[in-house]
Design a protein around this motif. Structure first.
Motif, PDB file in Angstrom:
ATOM      1  N   THR A  55      91.880  82.209  83.748  1.00 53.08           N
ATOM      2  CA  THR A  55      90.499  81.713  83.594  1.00 53.08           C
ATOM      3  C   THR A  55      89.698  82.031  84.851  1.00 53.08           C
ATOM      4  O   THR A  55      90.177  81.884  85.959  1.00 53.08           O
ATOM      5  CB  THR A  55      90.493  80.181  83.367  1.00 53.08           C
ATOM      6  OG1 THR A  55      91.203  79.890  82.171  1.00 53.08           O
ATOM      7  CG2 THR A  55      89.072  79.651  83.239  1.00 53.08           C
TER       8      THR A  55
ATOM      9  N   ASP B 109      80.256  80.794  77.727  1.00 50.82           N
ATOM     10  CA  ASP B 109      78.883  81.165  78.077  1.00 50.82           C
ATOM     11  C   ASP B 109      78.335  82.370  77.322  1.00 50.82           C
ATOM     12  O   ASP B 109      77.131  82.599  77.339  1.00 50.82           O
ATOM     13  CB  ASP B 109      78.804  81.480  79.571  1.00 50.82           C
ATOM     14  CG  ASP B 109      79.186  80.298  80.430  1.00 50.82           C
ATOM     15  OD1 ASP B 109      78.858  79.162  80.043  1.00 50.82           O
ATOM     16  OD2 ASP B 109      79.835  80.493  81.466  1.00 50.82           O
TER      17      ASP B 109
ATOM     18  N   HIS C 247      88.056  83.290  79.716  1.00 50.95           N
ATOM     19  CA  HIS C 247      89.449  82.833  79.567  1.00 50.95           C
ATOM     20  C   HIS C 247      90.171  83.817  78.656  1.00 50.95           C
ATOM     21  O   HIS C 247      89.615  84.248  77.638  1.00 50.95           O
ATOM     22  CB  HIS C 247      89.503  81.432  78.954  1.00 50.95           C
ATOM     23  CG  HIS C 247      90.902  80.994  78.665  1.00 50.95           C
ATOM     24  ND1 HIS C 247      91.759  80.563  79.652  1.00 50.95           N
ATOM     25  CD2 HIS C 247      91.596  80.957  77.511  1.00 50.95           C
ATOM     26  CE1 HIS C 247      92.929  80.262  79.110  1.00 50.95           C
ATOM     27  NE2 HIS C 247      92.853  80.495  77.808  1.00 50.95           N
TER      28      HIS C 247
ATOM     29  N   PRO D 232      79.732  84.440  84.216  1.00 55.03           N
ATOM     30  CA  PRO D 232      80.075  83.573  83.082  1.00 55.03           C
ATOM     31  C   PRO D 232      81.524  83.100  83.122  1.00 55.03           C
ATOM     32  O   PRO D 232      82.386  83.705  83.764  1.00 55.03           O
ATOM     33  CB  PRO D 232      79.854  84.497  81.880  1.00 55.03           C
ATOM     34  CG  PRO D 232      80.142  85.860  82.418  1.00 55.03           C
ATOM     35  CD  PRO D 232      79.636  85.845  83.841  1.00 55.03           C
ATOM     36  N   HIS D 233      81.782  82.015  82.426  1.00 49.51           N
ATOM     37  CA  HIS D 233      83.155  81.531  82.208  1.00 49.51           C
ATOM     38  C   HIS D 233      83.890  82.556  81.351  1.00 49.51           C
ATOM     39  O   HIS D 233      83.344  83.075  80.373  1.00 49.51           O
ATOM     40  CB  HIS D 233      83.104  80.188  81.476  1.00 49.51           C
ATOM     41  CG  HIS D 233      84.396  79.837  80.816  1.00 49.51           C
ATOM     42  ND1 HIS D 233      84.661  80.166  79.498  1.00 49.51           N
ATOM     43  CD2 HIS D 233      85.497  79.219  81.286  1.00 49.51           C
ATOM     44  CE1 HIS D 233      85.871  79.745  79.185  1.00 49.51           C
ATOM     45  NE2 HIS D 233      86.409  79.165  80.253  1.00 49.51           N
TER      46      HIS D 233
ATOM     47  N   VAL E 132      82.175  81.659  89.589  1.00 48.92           N
ATOM     48  CA  VAL E 132      83.251  81.906  90.571  1.00 48.92           C
ATOM     49  C   VAL E 132      82.874  83.018  91.542  1.00 48.92           C
ATOM     50  O   VAL E 132      82.182  83.941  91.230  1.00 48.92           O
ATOM     51  CB  VAL E 132      84.589  82.229  89.870  1.00 48.92           C
ATOM     52  CG1 VAL E 132      84.535  83.547  89.150  1.00 48.92           C
ATOM     53  CG2 VAL E 132      85.727  82.196  90.826  1.00 48.92           C
TER      54      VAL E 132
ATOM     55  N   PRO F  92      86.223  80.491  86.125  1.00 52.46           N
ATOM     56  CA  PRO F  92      85.186  79.517  85.793  1.00 52.46           C
ATOM     57  C   PRO F  92      83.790  80.092  86.031  1.00 52.46           C
ATOM     58  O   PRO F  92      83.610  81.054  86.775  1.00 52.46           O
ATOM     59  CB  PRO F  92      85.463  78.361  86.742  1.00 52.46           C
ATOM     60  CG  PRO F  92      86.402  78.846  87.771  1.00 52.46           C
ATOM     61  CD  PRO F  92      87.012  80.122  87.282  1.00 52.46           C
ATOM     62  N   ARG F  93      82.817  79.498  85.384  1.00 50.37           N
ATOM     63  CA  ARG F  93      81.414  79.892  85.587  1.00 50.37           C
ATOM     64  C   ARG F  93      81.090  79.827  87.076  1.00 50.37           C
ATOM     65  O   ARG F  93      81.420  78.890  87.764  1.00 50.37           O
ATOM     66  CB  ARG F  93      80.520  78.949  84.800  1.00 50.37           C
ATOM     67  CG  ARG F  93      79.042  79.251  84.924  1.00 50.37           C
ATOM     68  CD  ARG F  93      78.196  78.231  84.178  1.00 50.37           C
ATOM     69  NE  ARG F  93      78.565  78.129  82.772  1.00 50.37           N
ATOM     70  CZ  ARG F  93      79.014  77.013  82.203  1.00 50.37           C
ATOM     71  NH1 ARG F  93      79.143  75.894  82.904  1.00 50.37           N
ATOM     72  NH2 ARG F  93      79.333  76.994  80.935  1.00 50.37           N
TER      73      ARG F  93
ATOM     74  N   SER G 130      84.753  83.029  75.933  1.00 49.35           N
ATOM     75  CA  SER G 130      83.828  82.561  76.964  1.00 49.35           C
ATOM     76  C   SER G 130      83.028  81.385  76.426  1.00 49.35           C
ATOM     77  O   SER G 130      82.576  81.409  75.275  1.00 49.35           O
ATOM     78  CB  SER G 130      82.876  83.674  77.375  1.00 49.35           C
ATOM     79  OG  SER G 130      81.904  83.183  78.279  1.00 49.35           O
TER      80      SER G 130
END
Length: 96
Positions: free
Chosen positions: A91, A28, A51, A48-49, A96, A93-94, A26
């Protein structure tokens, strides 16, 4: 209930069968650290992001959950959940 003496909720993931691991990163968050301020109510409740990679080839979908064992309830708190993400969706994304 004295919030300082309340029991910590058990980890619900401990009840699941063992599965192969994979990497989750992440931009974040830091493993073992508190959630970033932006993810709190006071900070805007922004997701938070995330992946992930290195999962088994036969993976058919993903479920991403956010469980809070420190929430002020005896059973913890499920903040959010995303289900049935396709294997190519690696993923979030932040925000979402």
């Amino acid at each position: 209930m004295d919030l300082l003496a309340r029991p910590i909720a058990p980890d619900p993931y401990d009840l699941l069968p063992p599965v192969p691991g994979f990497d989750l990163v992440s931009a974040d968050m830091v493993d073992g650290a508190p959630m970033p301020e932006s993810a709190t109510l006071a900070g805007g409740s922004t997701s938070p992001h995330l992946h992930w990679e290195g999962f088994p080839e036969q993976t058919r979908s993903f479920v991403v959950t956010c469980f809070d064992p420190d929430a002020p309830t005896p059973s913890g708190w499920w903040h959010w959940m995303v289900v049935d993400l396709a294997p190519h969706q690696t993923t979030l994304p932040r925000g979402v």
